[in-house]
Design a protein around this motif. Structure first.
Motif, mmCIF file in Angstrom:
data_model
loop_
_atom_site.group_PDB
_atom_site.id
_atom_site.type_symbol
_atom_site.label_atom_id
_atom_site.label_comp_id
_atom_site.label_asym_id
_atom_site.label_seq_id
_atom_site.Cartn_x
_atom_site.Cartn_y
_atom_site.Cartn_z
ATOM 1 N N ASN A 96 1.934 -4.414 7.677
ATOM 2 C CA ASN A 96 1.690 -3.499 6.563
ATOM 3 C C ASN A 96 0.666 -4.138 5.622
ATOM 4 O O ASN A 96 0.238 -5.270 5.819
ATOM 5 N N ARG A 97 0.278 -3.370 4.606
ATOM 6 C CA ARG A 97 -0.818 -3.808 3.725
ATOM 7 C C ARG A 97 -0.280 -4.164 2.338
ATOM 8 O O ARG A 97 0.571 -3.453 1.785
ATOM 9 N N TYR B 142 -6.786 -4.383 -0.431
ATOM 10 C CA TYR B 142 -5.547 -4.530 0.341
ATOM 11 C C TYR B 142 -5.810 -5.387 1.569
ATOM 12 O O TYR B 142 -6.882 -5.304 2.181
ATOM 13 N N ARG B 143 -4.843 -6.210 1.890
ATOM 14 C CA ARG B 143 -4.935 -7.088 3.047
ATOM 15 C C ARG B 143 -3.830 -6.722 4.036
ATOM 16 O O ARG B 143 -2.686 -6.458 3.656
ATOM 17 N N TRP B 144 -4.172 -6.723 5.319
ATOM 18 C CA TRP B 144 -3.177 -6.481 6.369
ATOM 19 C C TRP B 144 -2.404 -7.769 6.626
ATOM 20 O O TRP B 144 -2.992 -8.825 6.876
ATOM 21 N N ASP C 248 -2.274 -13.223 7.540
ATOM 22 C CA ASP C 248 -3.341 -12.291 7.175
ATOM 23 C C ASP C 248 -4.136 -11.929 8.427
ATOM 24 O O ASP C 248 -4.802 -12.775 9.027
ATOM 25 N N THR D 209 -6.236 -9.165 8.476
ATOM 26 C CA THR D 209 -7.221 -8.165 8.053
ATOM 27 C C THR D 209 -8.472 -8.240 8.904
ATOM 28 O O THR D 209 -9.004 -7.209 9.344
ATOM 29 N N HIS E 10 0.852 -1.197 0.000
ATOM 30 C CA HIS E 10 0.000 0.000 0.000
ATOM 31 C C HIS E 10 0.889 1.250 0.000
ATOM 32 O O HIS E 10 1.867 1.323 0.753
#
Length: 688
Positions: free
Chosen positions: A254-255, A263-265, A283, A285, A229
């Protein structure tokens, strides 16, 4: 042929044994008759450090040296002069063909790592040998015997096999671990990667497809930064530089962009080595979204609680002020009615009713300001023990004879930096609350003590660590239920019946303590009484003399021929102040905002005293206007009037000499006395 036995000399133990042996009773006969080929071979064998034996004649009779004797163990010395086949038994049958072939052909042989089962000490042993057979040519040119030399390598083979078994096990373990890691790499639901410190991706596991919709072909050879991201790129690059410099990161979030554009965390566990970064990412998210939802819910709850508190506050204010305004408005209406009727006898009574209601309204606002920590305080170095002693008689009269009041002050009590009048008010409030909690009578105990608050204790009270002194009020009353303890400092919260309390007493005490740089703790148990303890900051230095005659009451006569500038944007308040000061004989100028007030101060008009509200329209507040005026009038005295917050006047410190502050609403006589006090010092330049 010589008859000497010198060939057996220097043969060690076996040489001596052979010399002593009765060879005449054997097929070999007396050694003096042995051929030279046997003698020479036997001499070489006996004097060799290498395990060796001479096998002579068609029967291969055995002659051996000391080293060979050790390998025979319990078969020695009976083996001497015996056919080799009878000595070695089954082991001989295993090697006999090679020996017979050498005897027949004259060609020697050599074998390594030969496994033989040998009986020694009554047990069959698995042994390993390196050995050779060398033909011995007799005097007639035919092979008369063999020189057998060898080395038992059983222990060596055992160690080699153990070592081999241990490399083998290690290789197997490494293979298994590699397979396990490969399986984890393949099956892990977490994404894994190895990349360079510049972000270039070297390898990834299949989980990237499930988590981000990207496969190995789309990732390897690209830069990790290209998938992050934009808002996270800078701190990711900072983290990579930290790792390259030998730093560590236990967790880094981070993403990353999914194939679908979202976007996934990803929460990473990272381990660098000298050349690469190894990372495992999960993951998170859903967890991030849940946490954000929880924060939003908490914010909404806090807002709801805040609005509930505001509703309770405004409701309580409306109730109390409506009652007070009813008294004020009714008194004014009756005064106007009586004046119109020419009936003046009752006017004083109505004035007293209205004035009393106004003073109660002022007290209510002061308590609210104390709760919100915006009341005007005048902190001074205070001897709290002396303050308690001075108030003890008043407290006893207030609580009545059914309640016993005890005061116990610490002998070495520190000085407190506190507004003494507000501390007296707080102490009186606490004692009244204690009395109300003991309807059948009881005991109030007032104590003081020194305290050091450090570490967790200071953090719990949101105070700087350091020196504090405490003032405690303890009663023997009914106590407070646990579910109510957390609410006792809320404004307008009270357990008393309607009409018997405003619910502002403890909230005022709390606000005063916090505004003074301290705190309040309350300890209570239903049926076992209550203790309220104020913690106040220590002052390094002596207390002020509380007996000195100070304050505006010492000045009672107005100063004639003085000019006062009154600046207030409220016309009614300005009118009252102007009328009071004019009635005292002062020349009074007035302005409705800060711009008009500053214009007067910038003119040639005489101004000895500025009386100004703090909150003014016109582009600046009263403090700013006064400071500009003092530049051209350094001897100007200033009296600030404020209805709410002293910080606009005081800032972070005290008022300079020649300045004073009064809180609205104020008593007319107090205003007159303070004005006279300030004007009395007009001849002395103030220290601004």
């Amino acid at each position: 042929m010589t008859s000497s036995l010198s060939f057996l000399d220097n043969g060690g133990h076996m040489g001596a044994l052979m010399r002593a042996h009765d060879w005449d009773r054997t097929p070999l006969g007396n050694p003096r008759t042995w051929p030279q080929s046997l003698r020479s071979s036997l001499s070489a064998c006996l004097n060799s450090p290498v395990l060796g034996a001479v096998l002579w004649g068609p029967e291969l009779y055995m002659f051996y040296n000391d080293a060979y004797a050790e390998s025979l163990a319990d078969r020695h010395p009976a083996a001497l002069g015996q056919p080799v086949a009878s000595v070695w038994g089954s082991a001989w049958h295993q090697v006999a063909p090679d020996f017979h072939r050498a005897m027949a052909t004259g060609l020697g042989f050599s074998h390594n790592y030969v496994e033989l089962l040998i009986e020694r000490h009554g047990q069959r042993e698995r042994t390993f040998w390196n050995f050779s057979g060398t033909p011995i040519v007799g005097e007639d040119g035919t092979v008369a015997g063999l020189l057998n030399q060898g080395q038992e390598i059983t222990e060596q083979v055992r160690k080699e096999r153990e070592t081999h078994h241990l490399q083998a096990n290690l290789v197997r373990a490494v293979d298994e671990r590699t397979r396990d890691r490969n399986r984890l790499w393949e099956l892990s639901a977490d994404i894994m990667l190895r990349c360079a410190f510049n972000g270039l991706i070297n390898t990834v596991n299949p989980a990237w497809q499930d988590v981000l919709g990207l496969d190995e072909r789309e990732l390897v050879g690209t830069n990790l930064i290209d998938h992050i991201h934009p808002d996270d790129v800078a701190r990711t690059a900072d983290a990579a530089r930290l790792l390259a410099q030998g730093g560590t990161l236990r967790r880094f979030d981070n993403r990353y962009r999914h194939r679908n554009g979202s976007y996934r965390w990803i929460s990473w566990s990272i381990r660098p080595d000298a050349e690469s970064i190894y990372a495992v990412g999960r993951d998170v998210t859903a967890e991030k979204e849940q946490a954000e939802a929880l924060r939003a819910a908490e914010d909404a709850l806090r807002q709801a609680q805040k609005m509930e508190a505001v509703g309770q506050l405004t409701g309580g204010l409306a109730h109390d002020f409506n009652n007070l305004l009813a008294g004020i408005q009714g008194s004014l209406d009756l005064i106007a009615q009586r004046v119109s009727q020419g009936r003046y006898g009752d006017i004083q009574r109505y004035v007293e009713v209205g004035s009393g209601a106004a003073k109660r309204a002022a007290a209510l606002t002061h308590r609210l300001l104390a709760f919100s920590r915006q009341q005007t305080l005048d902190p001074k170095p205070t001897d709290v023990n002396r303050l308690v002693r001075g108030l003890e008689e008043l407290v006893q009269r207030t609580v009545g004879p059914a309640v016993q009041v005890e005061a116990h002050g610490a002998d070495d009590l520190w000085t407190a930096l506190v507004d003494p009048s507000q501390l007296e008010n707080s102490l009186l409030n606490l004692c009244i609350n204690a009395r109300d909690a003991m309807p059948g009578g009881g005991r109030i105990r007032i104590t003081t003590a020194n305290h050091w608050l450090t570490g967790e204790a200071a953090e719990t009270d949101d105070l700087p660590a350091g020196a504090y002194l405490s003032l405690s009020v303890q009663d023997t009353g009914t106590g407070i239920a646990p579910e109510l303890i957390a609410r006792v400092f809320e404004p307008f919260f009270t357990t008393k019946p309607v009409g018997e309390g405003t619910g502002l007493g403890l909230s005022m005490v709390y606000g005063f303590a916090r505004q003074s740089g301290g705190h309040v703790r309350i300890y209570s148990e239903a049926g076992a009484g209550t203790t309220v303890c104020l913690y106040l900051p220590r002052h390094e230095g002596p207390a002020e003399d509380g007996d000195a005659a100070t304050g505006p009451a010492a000045v009672t006569q107005p100063i004639r021929n003085a000019t006062v500038l009154v600046v207030d944007d409220e016309p009614g308040v300005r009118l009252l102040i102007v009328d009071v000061l004019a009635g005292m004989g002062y020349t009074v100028l007035q302005a409705a905002d800060s711009a008009a007030g500053l214009a007067v101060l910038a003119s040639d008009a005489q101004v000895d005293l500025l009386v100004s509200d703090i909150g003014l329209p016109g582009g600046m507040n009263g403090r700013q206007m006064a400071e500009l005026g003092l530049r051209s009038r350094p001897q100007l005295r200033v009296l600030f009037l404020t209805g709410y917050d002293e910080t606009a006047v005081l800032g972070n410190g005290k008022l300079a000499d020649g300045m004073a502050v009064m809180t609205k609403p104020f008593d007319i006589d107090a205003l007159a006395a303070r004005v006279a006090e300030l004007l009395a010092a007009v001849g002395t330049p103030p220290q601004h």
